[in-house]
Design a protein around this motif. Sequence first.
Motif, PDB file in Angstrom:
ATOM      1  N   GLY A   1      27.293  54.347  57.387  1.00 52.25           N
ATOM      2  CA  GLY A   1      28.347  54.880  58.240  1.00 52.25           C
ATOM      3  C   GLY A   1      29.315  53.825  58.725  1.00 52.25           C
ATOM      4  N   THR A   2      28.929  52.549  58.564  1.00 51.70           N
ATOM      5  CA  THR A   2      29.779  51.451  59.011  1.00 51.70           C
ATOM      6  C   THR A   2      30.984  51.278  58.084  1.00 51.70           C
ATOM      7  N   LYS A   3      32.132  51.008  58.680  1.00 54.83           N
ATOM      8  CA  LYS A   3      33.305  50.621  57.895  1.00 54.83           C
ATOM      9  C   LYS A   3      33.255  49.118  57.721  1.00 54.83           C
ATOM     10  N   ILE A   4      33.243  48.657  56.468  1.00 54.41           N
ATOM     11  CA  ILE A   4      33.143  47.220  56.247  1.00 54.41           C
ATOM     12  C   ILE A   4      34.504  46.569  56.481  1.00 54.41           C
ATOM     13  N   PRO A   5      34.524  45.253  56.748  1.00 57.47           N
ATOM     14  CA  PRO A   5      35.803  44.572  56.964  1.00 57.47           C
ATOM     15  C   PRO A   5      36.727  44.730  55.768  1.00 57.47           C
ATOM     16  N   GLY A   6      38.012  44.617  55.994  1.00 59.77           N
ATOM     17  CA  GLY A   6      39.005  44.751  54.935  1.00 59.77           C
ATOM     18  C   GLY A   6      38.999  43.577  53.981  1.00 59.77           C
ATOM     19  N   GLU A   7      39.723  43.739  52.877  1.00 64.89           N
ATOM     20  CA  GLU A   7      39.777  42.702  51.845  1.00 64.89           C
ATOM     21  C   GLU A   7      40.237  41.361  52.395  1.00 64.89           C
ATOM     22  N   THR A   8      41.282  41.382  53.213  1.00 63.88           N
ATOM     23  CA  THR A   8      41.832  40.121  53.726  1.00 63.88           C
ATOM     24  C   THR A   8      40.808  39.392  54.576  1.00 63.88           C
ATOM     25  N   THR A   9      40.133  40.134  55.459  1.00 64.34           N
ATOM     26  CA  THR A   9      39.122  39.533  56.331  1.00 64.34           C
ATOM     27  C   THR A   9      37.962  38.980  55.519  1.00 64.34           C
ATOM     28  N   LEU A  10      37.469  39.777  54.557  1.00 65.27           N
ATOM     29  CA  LEU A  10      36.334  39.329  53.751  1.00 65.27           C
ATOM     30  C   LEU A  10      36.718  38.134  52.884  1.00 65.27           C
ATOM     31  N   ALA A  11      37.923  38.154  52.333  1.00 63.17           N
ATOM     32  CA  ALA A  11      38.362  37.042  51.497  1.00 63.17           C
ATOM     33  C   ALA A  11      38.391  35.745  52.308  1.00 63.17           C
ATOM     34  N   LYS A  12      38.872  35.835  53.535  1.00 64.33           N
ATOM     35  CA  LYS A  12      38.938  34.646  54.388  1.00 64.33           C
ATOM     36  C   LYS A  12      37.535  34.179  54.764  1.00 64.33           C
ATOM     37  N   THR A  13      36.672  35.121  55.120  1.00 64.58           N
ATOM     38  CA  THR A  13      35.309  34.769  55.538  1.00 64.58           C
ATOM     39  C   THR A  13      34.520  34.147  54.401  1.00 64.58           C
ATOM     40  N   LEU A  14      34.664  34.705  53.191  1.00 61.19           N
ATOM     41  CA  LEU A  14      33.900  34.216  52.049  1.00 61.19           C
ATOM     42  C   LEU A  14      34.563  33.037  51.344  1.00 61.19           C
ATOM     43  N   GLY A  15      35.823  32.814  51.646  1.00 61.37           N
ATOM     44  CA  GLY A  15      36.524  31.701  51.021  1.00 61.37           C
ATOM     45  C   GLY A  15      36.904  31.978  49.580  1.00 61.37           C
ATOM     46  N   VAL A  16      37.241  33.235  49.301  1.00 58.65           N
ATOM     47  CA  VAL A  16      37.624  33.615  47.936  1.00 58.65           C
ATOM     48  C   VAL A  16      38.915  34.412  47.982  1.00 58.65           C
ATOM     49  N   GLY A  17      39.417  34.742  46.816  1.00 64.05           N
ATOM     50  CA  GLY A  17      40.627  35.556  46.744  1.00 64.05           C
ATOM     51  C   GLY A  17      40.323  37.032  46.951  1.00 64.05           C
ATOM     52  N   ARG A  18      41.363  37.768  47.262  1.00 65.98           N
ATOM     53  CA  ARG A  18      41.195  39.205  47.504  1.00 65.98           C
ATOM     54  C   ARG A  18      40.733  39.933  46.241  1.00 65.98           C
ATOM     55  N   SER A  19      41.142  39.438  45.082  1.00 67.45           N
ATOM     56  CA  SER A  19      40.721  40.084  43.826  1.00 67.45           C
ATOM     57  C   SER A  19      39.208  39.968  43.636  1.00 67.45           C
ATOM     58  N   THR A  20      38.639  38.841  44.070  1.00 67.31           N
ATOM     59  CA  THR A  20      37.181  38.668  43.970  1.00 67.31           C
ATOM     60  C   THR A  20      36.471  39.661  44.884  1.00 67.31           C
ATOM     61  N   VAL A  21      36.990  39.795  46.097  1.00 68.73           N
ATOM     62  CA  VAL A  21      36.409  40.759  47.036  1.00 68.73           C
ATOM     63  C   VAL A  21      36.524  42.172  46.474  1.00 68.73           C
ATOM     64  N   ARG A  22      37.675  42.463  45.910  1.00 67.28           N
ATOM     65  CA  ARG A  22      37.902  43.807  45.363  1.00 67.28           C
ATOM     66  C   ARG A  22      36.871  44.124  44.282  1.00 67.28           C
ATOM     67  N   GLU A  23      36.604  43.159  43.385  1.00 70.47           N
ATOM     68  CA  GLU A  23      35.627  43.373  42.318  1.00 70.47           C
ATOM     69  C   GLU A  23      34.219  43.516  42.885  1.00 70.47           C
ATOM     70  N   ALA A  24      33.920  42.747  43.923  1.00 70.12           N
ATOM     71  CA  ALA A  24      32.592  42.836  44.542  1.00 70.12           C
ATOM     72  C   ALA A  24      32.381  44.207  45.174  1.00 70.12           C
ATOM     73  N   VAL A  25      33.411  44.705  45.835  1.00 68.30           N
ATOM     74  CA  VAL A  25      33.310  46.029  46.468  1.00 68.30           C
ATOM     75  C   VAL A  25      33.165  47.104  45.402  1.00 68.30           C
ATOM     76  N   ARG A  26      33.859  46.955  44.290  1.00 70.89           N
ATOM     77  CA  ARG A  26      33.708  47.908  43.192  1.00 70.89           C
ATOM     78  C   ARG A  26      32.282  47.914  42.664  1.00 70.89           C
ATOM     79  N   ALA A  27      31.686  46.724  42.571  1.00 70.33           N
ATOM     80  CA  ALA A  27      30.301  46.632  42.097  1.00 70.33           C
ATOM     81  C   ALA A  27      29.355  47.342  43.060  1.00 70.33           C
ATOM     82  N   LEU A  28      29.599  47.185  44.350  1.00 72.55           N
ATOM     83  CA  LEU A  28      28.770  47.871  45.345  1.00 72.55           C
ATOM     84  C   LEU A  28      28.949  49.387  45.260  1.00 72.55           C
ATOM     85  N   ALA A  29      30.176  49.815  45.026  1.00 74.73           N
ATOM     86  CA  ALA A  29      30.446  51.244  44.895  1.00 74.73           C
ATOM     87  C   ALA A  29      29.736  51.819  43.674  1.00 74.73           C
TER      88      ALA A  29
END
Length: 237
Positions: free
Chosen positions: A39-67
């Motif tokens: 039920g939790t809304k996860i942080p947005g791409e920009t926030t996650l990219a900054k936290t993980l130290g990666v690009g937004r495209s990497t976060v996007r692919e990771a979220v797709r894998a989770l989906a």
Amino acid sequence: MSSPGPLGRPLGPLRPSPLVEQATDHLREQITGGQWPVGTKIPGETTLAKTLGVGRSTVREAVRALAATGLVQARQGAGVFVIADRPHEDWPTRLRRAAVTDVYEVRMIVEVEAARLAAERRTEDDLVALDGAMAARRAASSWGDAEFVDADIALHRAVVAAAHNPVLTDLFAEFAPALRQGLIDLVDLLDLRTAHPGHGEDTHAALVRAVVAGDAQEAARTARAELEATLGMLRGA
């Protein structure tokens, strides 16, 4: 501030490559570890990219894998939400984890229909393949349990192939590895081959004869009887 992961692991910058896999693992841990409940809304791409130290495209692919594993779902205009705390298992994984009796029940449903179709559709090439598979199973009566089970499965595979239905063929191919070890264990546990090294030869020969004769009803009946007998032994083992 970075979010804590399981056992205190922080959600912080990642090491170099493979970044997508690392990002996926980190985000998955937030979900399976309970930091991001269903039920939790996860942080947005920009926030996650900054936290993980990666690009937004990497976060996007990771979220797709989770989906893809059923953990998160994107809701248009609202964000990405956690919808499960454990990933879905793919079909081969579920088969490996399933009880052999459960797999065998489904196998029986598949093979009885396959035997019926095989009797109706078998070609000359199929008849040659069936004859060879039956001869190989007979020869395997003097071999070890694993080799005998492999020859037995190969005969059943030849019957399924004669049905000329690619979906049935693929289903059997998925079942076979999950069944193999269970059948080897059964043969060994019940010592089935001491008195009869070619255990089940008569019923298998009858199945092949019915397919060769084009007797769909008899082929289905024989397949069911043979598989039900084995299922009964598996349940009682």
